[in-house]
Write an enzyme that holds these catalytic residues in place. Sequence first.
Site, mmCIF file in Angstrom:
data_model
loop_
_atom_site.group_PDB
_atom_site.id
_atom_site.type_symbol
_atom_site.label_atom_id
_atom_site.label_comp_id
_atom_site.label_asym_id
_atom_site.label_seq_id
_atom_site.Cartn_x
_atom_site.Cartn_y
_atom_site.Cartn_z
ATOM 1 N N HIS A 141 33.055 40.780 41.371
ATOM 2 C CA HIS A 141 34.004 39.748 41.813
ATOM 3 C C HIS A 141 34.716 39.141 40.608
ATOM 4 O O HIS A 141 34.073 38.561 39.738
ATOM 5 C CB HIS A 141 33.240 38.677 42.578
ATOM 6 C CG HIS A 141 34.104 37.618 43.182
ATOM 7 N ND1 HIS A 141 33.889 36.284 42.992
ATOM 8 C CD2 HIS A 141 35.207 37.713 43.984
ATOM 9 C CE1 HIS A 141 34.795 35.585 43.655
ATOM 10 N NE2 HIS A 141 35.610 36.428 44.261
ATOM 11 N N ARG A 142 36.040 39.272 40.595
ATOM 12 C CA ARG A 142 36.869 38.834 39.458
ATOM 13 C C ARG A 142 36.332 39.447 38.164
ATOM 14 O O ARG A 142 36.369 38.827 37.109
ATOM 15 C CB ARG A 142 36.932 37.300 39.368
ATOM 16 C CG ARG A 142 37.321 36.624 40.683
ATOM 17 C CD ARG A 142 37.458 35.107 40.563
ATOM 18 N NE ARG A 142 37.315 34.474 41.883
ATOM 19 C CZ ARG A 142 37.191 33.180 42.099
ATOM 20 N NH1 ARG A 142 37.236 32.336 41.078
ATOM 21 N NH2 ARG A 142 37.061 32.689 43.322
ATOM 22 N N GLU B 12 36.958 43.615 41.928
ATOM 23 C CA GLU B 12 37.985 42.857 42.653
ATOM 24 C C GLU B 12 38.640 41.912 41.667
ATOM 25 O O GLU B 12 37.939 41.279 40.850
ATOM 26 C CB GLU B 12 37.330 42.052 43.782
ATOM 27 C CG GLU B 12 38.307 41.279 44.660
ATOM 28 C CD GLU B 12 38.463 39.802 44.313
ATOM 29 O OE1 GLU B 12 39.158 39.106 45.054
ATOM 30 O OE2 GLU B 12 37.901 39.342 43.284
ATOM 31 N N ASP C 205 42.334 39.095 41.322
ATOM 32 C CA ASP C 205 43.379 38.369 42.058
ATOM 33 C C ASP C 205 44.691 38.461 41.291
ATOM 34 O O ASP C 205 44.709 38.271 40.075
ATOM 35 C CB ASP C 205 43.000 36.889 42.179
ATOM 36 C CG ASP C 205 41.617 36.690 42.754
ATOM 37 O OD1 ASP C 205 41.421 36.962 43.939
ATOM 38 O OD2 ASP C 205 40.708 36.278 41.988
ATOM 39 N N HIS D 118 43.205 33.317 39.571
ATOM 40 C CA HIS D 118 42.752 32.959 40.917
ATOM 41 C C HIS D 118 43.384 31.684 41.451
ATOM 42 O O HIS D 118 43.851 31.637 42.580
ATOM 43 C CB HIS D 118 41.223 32.816 40.934
ATOM 44 C CG HIS D 118 40.690 32.376 42.249
ATOM 45 N ND1 HIS D 118 40.570 31.038 42.611
ATOM 46 C CD2 HIS D 118 40.265 33.079 43.326
ATOM 47 C CE1 HIS D 118 40.086 30.948 43.827
ATOM 48 N NE2 HIS D 118 39.890 32.170 44.288
ATOM 49 N N GLU E 43 43.326 41.885 45.155
ATOM 50 C CA GLU E 43 43.618 40.817 46.123
ATOM 51 C C GLU E 43 44.961 40.187 45.778
ATOM 52 O O GLU E 43 45.136 39.638 44.684
ATOM 53 C CB GLU E 43 42.527 39.745 46.119
ATOM 54 C CG GLU E 43 42.873 38.669 47.150
ATOM 55 C CD GLU E 43 41.961 37.456 47.159
ATOM 56 O OE1 GLU E 43 40.837 37.518 46.634
ATOM 57 O OE2 GLU E 43 42.406 36.440 47.715
ATOM 58 N N LYS F 45 47.222 37.320 45.809
ATOM 59 C CA LYS F 45 46.900 35.883 45.882
ATOM 60 C C LYS F 45 48.164 35.110 45.552
ATOM 61 O O LYS F 45 48.308 34.579 44.458
ATOM 62 C CB LYS F 45 45.802 35.622 44.851
ATOM 63 C CG LYS F 45 45.222 34.256 44.810
ATOM 64 C CD LYS F 45 44.274 34.015 45.921
ATOM 65 C CE LYS F 45 42.827 34.053 45.514
ATOM 66 N NZ LYS F 45 41.941 33.892 46.682
ATOM 67 N N ASP G 231 29.437 38.092 41.749
ATOM 68 C CA ASP G 231 29.752 37.700 40.376
ATOM 69 C C ASP G 231 28.807 38.367 39.382
ATOM 70 O O ASP G 231 29.041 38.296 38.175
ATOM 71 C CB ASP G 231 29.594 36.175 40.221
ATOM 72 C CG ASP G 231 30.504 35.389 41.153
ATOM 73 O OD1 ASP G 231 31.574 35.918 41.529
ATOM 74 O OD2 ASP G 231 30.139 34.240 41.494
HETATM 75 O O1 G3P Z 1 38.334 39.193 47.783
HETATM 76 C C1 G3P Z 1 37.135 38.536 47.929
HETATM 77 C C2 G3P Z 1 37.199 37.132 47.379
HETATM 78 O O2 G3P Z 1 37.681 37.185 46.062
HETATM 79 C C3 G3P Z 1 38.076 36.227 48.186
HETATM 80 O O3 G3P Z 1 38.021 34.895 47.805
HETATM 81 O O4 G3P Z 1 38.805 32.908 46.608
HETATM 82 O O5 G3P Z 1 37.262 34.481 45.475
HETATM 83 O O6 G3P Z 1 39.629 35.120 45.872
HETATM 84 P P1 G3P Z 1 38.445 34.329 46.379
HETATM 85 MG MG MG Z 2 39.624 37.148 45.131
#
Ligand code: G3P
Ligand code: MG
Length: 248
Positions: free
Chosen positions: A11-12, A38, A40, A53, A113, A115, A234
Amino acid sequence: MLSTLPRLIGHRGAKESAPENTLASLREAARQGARWVEVDVMLTRDHQPVLIHDDTLNRTTSGFGPVPDLTLAELKRLDAGSWFDPRFASETVPTLEEALALIADLGLGLNLEIKPYPGQDVPTAEIAIATLKRLWPPDRPLLLSSFEVPCLEVARDLAPDIPRGYLLWEPPADWAAIADRVGAATLNVHQDRQTAESVAAYRATGRPVLAYTVNDPQRAQTLFGWGVAAVFTDAPGRLAASLGNGAA
Ligand code: G3P
Ligand code: MG
């Protein structure tokens, strides 16, 4: 494309161990054994796609104010790492172009993603997709996703062959119709809001369910038990170690 979807998606990057959405975070995710990441993407004032993000620079850079107030050149002068740890002081906000090159080099799959800053749904999706078409190797795994339905509609129209994930926080009553309309390949849902029944309802539409953000191995195990296909974490290395063989 989705056939290589692993159980764990960084995540990120690997947000627990490195400043989110930086090149260091992507390298760290790969070092921890993640197979997909992933990130953003948002636009600068001069419509350059960058990895960040929040709508503002305040939390994750040395700058302040809305992301689209700055040009890419101005943004690149900011420190995107020290807020996390002084040893990351040399990190900047990566361009999507820089990130795609590194992610492909690291041999990772990507969930991009979209965003958008509020009001920028269409240009953000258009520019992100044009950049992917120009730079992302066609044989590497790729999933586009967004909470914003207009972004998914742009993706459907401009790049119908790239699978789309419909991100849900508080699902609208007509989420299933929207998922059909945008041609969603996956449903990417908030882990905390799920029960065995909710996951079953999502899966009943025939789509894999991905859950964000899971940093507790026991919770990951529960979600997998309910039929969740993958979780965003994470801490891809820590979760893989706790979950055992085959988890990554
Ligand atoms: O794509 C999964 C997750 O990243 C979505 O929420 O706010 O962390 O971008 P957020
Ligand atoms: Mg995200």
